[in-house]
Write an enzyme that holds these catalytic residues in place. Structure first.
Site, PDB file in Angstrom:
ATOM      1  N   GLU A  41      -7.398   0.619  -4.305  1.00  0.00           N
ATOM      2  CA  GLU A  41      -7.357   0.541  -2.845  1.00  0.00           C
ATOM      3  C   GLU A  41      -8.679   0.081  -2.210  1.00  0.00           C
ATOM      4  OE1 GLU A  41      -5.738   4.386  -2.074  1.00  0.00           O
ATOM      5  OE2 GLU A  41      -3.785   3.776  -2.838  1.00  0.00           O
ATOM      6  N   ASP A  79       0.878  -1.171   0.000  1.00  0.00           N
ATOM      7  CA  ASP A  79       0.000   0.000   0.000  1.00  0.00           C
ATOM      8  C   ASP A  79       0.913   1.218   0.000  1.00  0.00           C
ATOM      9  OD1 ASP A  79      -1.665   2.121   0.503  1.00  0.00           O
ATOM     10  OD2 ASP A  79      -2.405   1.400   2.434  1.00  0.00           O
ATOM     11  N   ASP A 136     -13.430   5.102   1.187  1.00  0.00           N
ATOM     12  CA  ASP A 136     -11.996   5.126   1.466  1.00  0.00           C
ATOM     13  C   ASP A 136     -11.504   6.565   1.476  1.00  0.00           C
ATOM     14  OD1 ASP A 136      -9.256   4.916   1.537  1.00  0.00           O
ATOM     15  OD2 ASP A 136      -9.086   3.522  -0.142  1.00  0.00           O
ATOM     16  N   LYS A 193       2.652  11.492  -3.400  1.00  0.00           N
ATOM     17  CA  LYS A 193       1.629  10.810  -4.202  1.00  0.00           C
ATOM     18  C   LYS A 193       0.732  11.820  -4.926  1.00  0.00           C
ATOM     19  CE  LYS A 193      -1.708   7.020  -3.529  1.00  0.00           C
ATOM     20  NZ  LYS A 193      -2.240   6.136  -2.471  1.00  0.00           N
TER      21      LYS A 193
END
Lengths: 243, 633
Positions: free
Chosen positions: B173, B10, B195, B72
């Site tokens: 994810e 992850d 999420d 990211k």
């Protein structure tokens, strides 16, 4: 259905006679053969189909063809798995939806739905004219009224005015249009029946004239056009209400 | 087999984790410091050596110009779409950036592309896994936000390659999280995964059917997360400080980072407390003091949380479902610990969401499950299969700057579409295709993916060539394009100019650099660890020689041990860790009887009323066994 695909080929890996997309003896994915979406699922080109059974086949085939389950094979087999599973997904996506299924069948039958619409759009752009759409006769009056009201609404908005009554009236008409579009789906099913009847006769070895086929096709083309027309109208209404 | 070992990673905005399937359940692999989470922070020390994780966090405060976090957010993005980010994040762009180039970030006096920085984080995770298994890990599944576009996915894959990992699959994810949840509650039904992480928000709606996890619709925002809440709080604090103390600290990197640290702590505390006190020491000795109640906090962050509602409603609409048709809701991501977020989810779906699993770890655990499925599966994952979708429609630009959609969003991947092209002029040899991703009508409002140049079309009259172009989105959500001129049957050459992202050659260059280093690092670490173990066993042996047990060995046994000791001392001086380990194993075997004798004498000593300490057994070669001890340290 799919798992009973014709066993006219032998597996490249173990040589056993196999189903269309994978080998039942050794489980290996086979190189994709050119097939339309109906043939991919081993189905005749009929429009009334059992969506629950289609879903079941889709899941079963996914368990054989998906790249995740073929990740440890060699490069060539992985390539086949990727192609086969994209074909499976494309076919399932198209066939499970009544409108897409009908459009796809008409396309297979040589009707160029999209090309017609694209050509009209391009011509309209080239000439600078608004794209001419043939208003379905049963909608003529309503469309005329609605367009007037939409024009009025745009004017009001430009002036910064608010007209709740007009907005309500347009909203009511939009609802009616949506109901009409729904009703067309039922009408479509009657057209399917006609078409499937022809295919059924052909399967039974009877002769079906090109005229009969054309008639059945034209009815569906007409219906899809009417449906698209309503869809565009609803989109216009939404835009006018939002802006 | 070792080569088939695949880990699940992850790669998060705030924290990153690596997990694998241990027997029938997924577990997170801890780092050297024992922590499961590796903060996604990268710093360069004064010597120019990259530091990752917890240790890099200190650099953020002391030398912010040598550190970077939340990288990211920049993955797969161009200069023009990071302007908003630059306002709120201390990203320092390279001075010599040219238009159209992949952005580079300054760390100290060096510059790195976002995939390279992500690769440094991945390498740290790889190192943790290497250490754990005692041999290098080379294959991984990496998770990405479901709403990541093609460029962001490609950038993530590039990062994996640069880190020396073969990325077998990119998994979304929320879907990974659903696998982790689904493992112990095998059932059918419709599940929504909400999420809300450090930098991204995703909502996915799945249909579970006898082990098949079929995504029906997904939506999200790749620039919405806990970061936005932090930045909001930082802005307020900076305004306060300017108003109350007359200090403008907006350009003071160290002060901003100190404030950031405190507001993040406050945010976390407010999930369990009703009020917190902020206390920051400012340059010049002043203090910023303020109390925030949970109520105030919730009011402040409401606008950020509200941005998650639109995507949820759109996903429901796309799935053709009403909220009451959702059977279960699952919460993922650290930001779902905020009570107000949970309340919003409950309002949206009309049911209490599941929070049984650690929201920070569940994605990595799901990635480990997917890794196991790819590796051939096990009893726990038997019958499990993920059918995911592409989050954004794929289109091509047609006359008038309009987007013609050829693969619609929420199509199950792999998915494909075929288009036909022809030429406008006699003898035309090239055709250009502009590929876009997005939902808008006009090409300029969609995201440019790439421009494809079809080359080498055989000379024919205008309109004669019939070029079939196949667009295929693979199971990673990444586009592949191939073309064929149908009249000649000739494969058409395609030249790709990615709108954002590294070329293959660039990635190739980066790999060689860091991959060599990674291998070298691994080897060096192994040598050091092996030498440490050798030290331990040699010390233990010295002690053993002084114990009464030594006298009970035969001359031959003593000779054997001395010989092995000598050879261990000899290889210890060299750099071959395998040879050192072999010598350690040999000596361990050879001194087994000595260990047993020492044990016996220890036991009899106890019987005589003496203590274990007197027997000095604890440091003998037996217990704890030096090799077993050192291996997992």
């Amino acid at each position: 259905m799919a798992t009973q695909g014709e066993s006219t080929h032998s597996c490249w890996s173990c040589g056993a006679m196999r189903a269309a997309h994978f080998c039942e003896a050794c489980g290996k994915v086979q190189p994709p053969a050119p097939a339309d979406y109906f043939a991919f699922f081993g189905l005749p080109r009929k429009l009334n189909l059992d969506v629950a059974a289609l879903e079941k086949d889709f899941y079963e085939l996914s368990r054989k063809l998906h790249p995740d389950l073929n990740a440890r094979t060699d490069k060539r087999e992985q390539e086949w798995s990727l192609e086969q599973s994209s074909l499976l997904n494309d076919a399932y996506r198209t066939l499970k939806d009544p409108i897409r299924r009908t459009q796809y069948l008409l396309q297979l039958e040589g009707v160029e739905l999209e090309e017609q619409s694209k050509a009209a759009t391009e011509k309209a752009r080239a000439t600078g004219e608004a794209k001419k759409q043939i208003v379905p006769p049963d909608l003529l009056e309503e469309v005329f009224d609605l367009n007037m009201q939409l024009e009025e609404l745009r004017m009001h908005k430009k002036m910064g005015e608010d007209d709740p009554a007009l907005i309500e009236e347009i909203g009511r008409q939009k609802l009616e249009l949506e109901e009409k579009r729904q009703a067309l789906l039922n009408e479509l099913q009657a057209d399917w029946k006609t078409w499937d009847g022809l295919i059924g006769r052909e399967q039974a070895g009877q002769l079906v004239s090109e005229d009969e086929r054309k008639q059945a096709r034209d009815k569906m083309v007409d219906l899809l056009n009417r449906r698209n027309y309503i869809r565009n109208l609803v989109r216009d209404v939404n835009e006018a209400l939002e802006n | 087999m070792a080569t088939d070992r695949i880990v699940g990673i992850d790669l998060g905005t705030t924290n990153s984790l690596v997990a694998f399937m241990q027997g029938e359940s997924p577990v997170v692999i801890p780092g050297e410091d024992g922590s499961n989470l590796v903060p996604s922070v990268v710093a360069l020390d004064q010597g120019g050596k990259p530091i990752v994780g917890n240790r890099a966090r200190n650099y953020l405060i002391e030398t912010p110009e040598r550190a970077v976090y939340s990288i990211k957010r920049l993955m797969g993005r161009g200069m023009e779409d990071i302007q908003e980010e630059l306002k709120f994040f201390p990203f320092r762009l390279a001075d010599d950036l040219e238009a159209g180039e992949v952005i580079r970030i300054k760390l100290g006096d060096k510059t790195f592309t976002p995939p390279e920085i992500s690769a440094l984080i991945l390498r740290q995770l790889k190192r943790n896994a290497d250490r754990f298994f005692g041999e290098p890990v080379t294959k991984a599944v990496i998770t990405v936000p479901a709403y990541f576009n093609d460029a962001q996915r490609q950038a993530t894959k590039d990062a994996g390659r640069i880190a020396g990992l073969e990325v077998l699959r990119l998994v979304n994810e929320p879907t990974a999280a659903s696998l982790a949840y689904g493992l112990d509650r095998k059932q059918n039904g419709v599940v929504a995964v909400y999420d809300f992480g450090g930098g991204t928000f995703d909502i996915s709606i799945l249909k579970l059917h006898d082990g098949i996890f079929e995504v029906i619709a997904t939506n999200g925002d790749t620039h919405l997360g806990g970061d936005d809440i932090d930045n909001f709080l930082i802005t307020i604090a900076l305004d306060d400080i300017r108003g109350d103390l007359g200090l403008d600290l907006r350009r003071n990197g160290e002060a901003v980072q100190a404030i950031r640290k405190v507001v993040i702590e406050a945010k976390i505390a407010l999930s369990s407390q009703v009020s917190v006190k902020l206390d920051v020491e400012l340059p010049g000795g002043e203090r910023y003091l303020r109390e925030i109640t949970r109520e105030q906090f919730e009011q402040l962050i409401q606008p950020v949380i509200d941005r998650t509602v639109g995507p949820c409603k759109q996903a429901l609409k796309d799935a053709g479902l009403k909220p009451e048709q959702i059977d279960e809701v699952v919460l993922v991501g650290g930001s779902t610990r905020i009570p107000r977020v949970r309340a919003i989810v409950q309002e949206l779906f009309g049911r209490e969401p599941h929070t049984e699993m650690n929201p920070d770890e569940v994605v990595a655990l799901g990635a480990a499950i997917q890794a196991n499925i790819l590796g051939g599966g096990s009893e726990a994952t038997e019958n499990m299969l993920l059918l995911d979708v592409t989050p954004l429609s794929l289109g091509i630009e047609v006359a008038g700057g309009v987007t013609d959609k050829i693969i619609l969003r929420n199509s199950t991947v792999p998915a494909s579409a075929t288009q036909h092209y022809t030429t406008q002029v006699d003898g035309q040899a090239n055709v250009a295709i502009h590929v876009l991703q997005g939902e808008r009508e006009l090409a300029k409002d969609c995201r440019s993916l790439a421009r494809f140049d079809l080359k080498g079309i055989p000379p024919m009259a205008a309109g004669m060539p019939r070029i079939e172009v196949k667009f295929l989105i693979d199971a990673n959500g990444i586009l592949h394009v191939s073309a064929r001129e149908q009249r000649s049957g000739k494969e058409t050459e395609i030249q790709v100019q990615p709108s954002y992202g590294l070329t293959d050659e660039q990635v190739e260059g980066m790999i060689l650099d860091s991959f060599d280093n990674a291998e070298e690092d691994f080897r060096r670490r192994q040598v050091i660890e092996a030498r440490n173990e050798a030290e331990t066993i040699l010390t233990a042996l010295d002690k053993g020689k002084k114990s009464p047990a030594w006298g009970r060995l035969t001359t031959n046994e003593k000779k054997q041990i001395a010989k092995m000791e000598k050879s261990l001392i000899a290889v210890k001086a060299e750099d071959d860790y395998r040879a050192i380990r072999k010598a350690i194993d040999a000596l361990n075997q050879g001194s087994m009887r000595l260990a047993e004798l020492m044990m016996d004498s220890a036991v009899s000593t106890v019987l005589k009323g003496k203590t274990m300490e007197d027997a000095d057994v604890g440091e003998g070669p037996t217990a704890p066994h030096p090799v077993a001890k050192a291996e997992f340290e």
